[in-house]
Design an enzyme around this catalytic site. Sequence first.
Site: not given
Lengths: 446, 101
Positions: A224, A246, A370
């Site tokens: 992150q 991503h 997630c």
Amino acid sequence: MSLNKLSRSLTSKFLSPHLYGLNNNFKRDASASSTDGSSKKTPQLRPLYLDVQATSPIDPRVLDAMLPYMTSYYGNPHSRTHAYGWESEKAVEESRAHIANLIGADPKEIVFTSGATESNNLAIKGVANFYKDKRNHIITTQIEHKCVLDSCRYLENNGFSITYLPVQQSGIIDLKDLESAINKDTLLVSIMTVNNEIGVIQPINEIGAICRKNKVFFHTDAAQAVGKIPLNVESMNIDLMSISGHKLYGPKGIGALFVRRRPRVRVEALQSGGGQERGLRSGTVPTLLAVGLGSACKIAAQELEYDHQYISKLSERLVNKITENIPEVIINGDRERSYPGCVNMSFSCVEGESLLVALKEISLSSGSACTSASLEPSYVLRAIGAEEDLAHSSIRFGIGRFTTEAEIDFTVERCIQHVQRLRDMSPLWEMLQDGIDIKSIQWTQH
Amino acid sequence: MSSHTPSKVRSLYKMLLRESTKFHNYNFKEYSLRKVRHDFRKNINCNDPSRVSQLIGEAESNLQMLRRQAVIQNFYKAEPLVIDTRKTNKDNGLESTFSSS
Ligand SMILES: Cc1ncc(COP(=O)(O)O)c(C=O)c1O
């Protein structure tokens, strides 16, 4: 009867994709475009996307760089005998250099993986397996991503001892805890840079210095953080760093692990095969994805400052407008020491999941990126000492490169409206307004 | 600096903006417009000839990229965003200023 439980089971039904007809997306699209002018039905509209910690859109510049490798240039980058191989190899190596450049590493120190999950597994299990006969203690924190915690859990079942450091209310570890946890058996410290739920930034510089002084390897999950805040593996004394494509406007299914060469960090591969990536990660490197990650890193290096400034401005706007207009809002994690693009808030007496349902025009998450399918209260929020009810009422706002001011204003407007509405229906809120201490109430069932 | 440069830069700037407006995707369109304007303003006072020609080169390749991407991305349009409708008028205004110029 536990009201909480009832509402939770209801919201889990409401959150099912059927309600939104998401599984019919393409059919609906086709029929929408075939409707003639006579039907004045309001068109289907898509919700805003404020969940950039879960995944980010692919930057059009990244897609543009990838397309040649999805079409004309399909060679195997490991083919040594022809131009198809050479041109792919060149593209992969250029990408490696862009990744290295973004974090101040040498290209030889970058290993392509399938994402941060694999990078974290490779770093933690790989180092542990290589050095297991020498040292068997690993230090991590309670707020790591599941893939780090589960890798540690796995090693724990295989003879390693693990220390899970607590964090302070700010979300930051106490460096004294780290220092006193290190012993002569300590092999590795794994502490994330930016937390995916509350956005707090750990003191990586200081942690790196402590690890180097004690001759302990330092791994950081920077999924992150890379491309969002400046990072330098040299000055920060980082030995291993996990990167995910991503999360920085690149494609899914690609990531990288930085593995220091001087002083050398040895890692045992997780999978056997053709010995690609210096034997650390067998399997053909997916050229087009590697090019995507490289391109995303190249853009991030150019845009980091601009993006950060822009995102900070939007973040401030969001936080100010919400806190000015809604009472009893708790911002989780120390704002001063957080990445501004990740804002995690709890609204007293409003259940996060109910608010998510109400805010269906905005794609948000109630915490973890997630594993948001689970309605468990977040372990990260528990670790920072949030009360159970507040841990249930948290919402994460993700602001990224492509978020606009209008989207922030729309989000704020809807939040004010729905928090108010949900509170008006809440007996707890009424009690709170009457000055009754909710914590003093004896609940029959939790 | 060649005497053609200012007009060349101006026309590149306009073309970049016009190409940006072609994105159906609200977020890409807004970003592209914002970024083109920002980069242009940032460099408006640059008069180092080699830097200027470098910037022109970058702008030209960005323009090519935008042309490709606006076309490709628009093949896969999603429904408009909930706030898209609010924006339409303003965007049309922008389009028309350019088509009339
Ligand atoms: C901090 C952190 N680590 C690891 C991951 C997993 O990354 P990937 O999806 O690339 O495996 C994520 C993404 O959710 C994350 O936020």
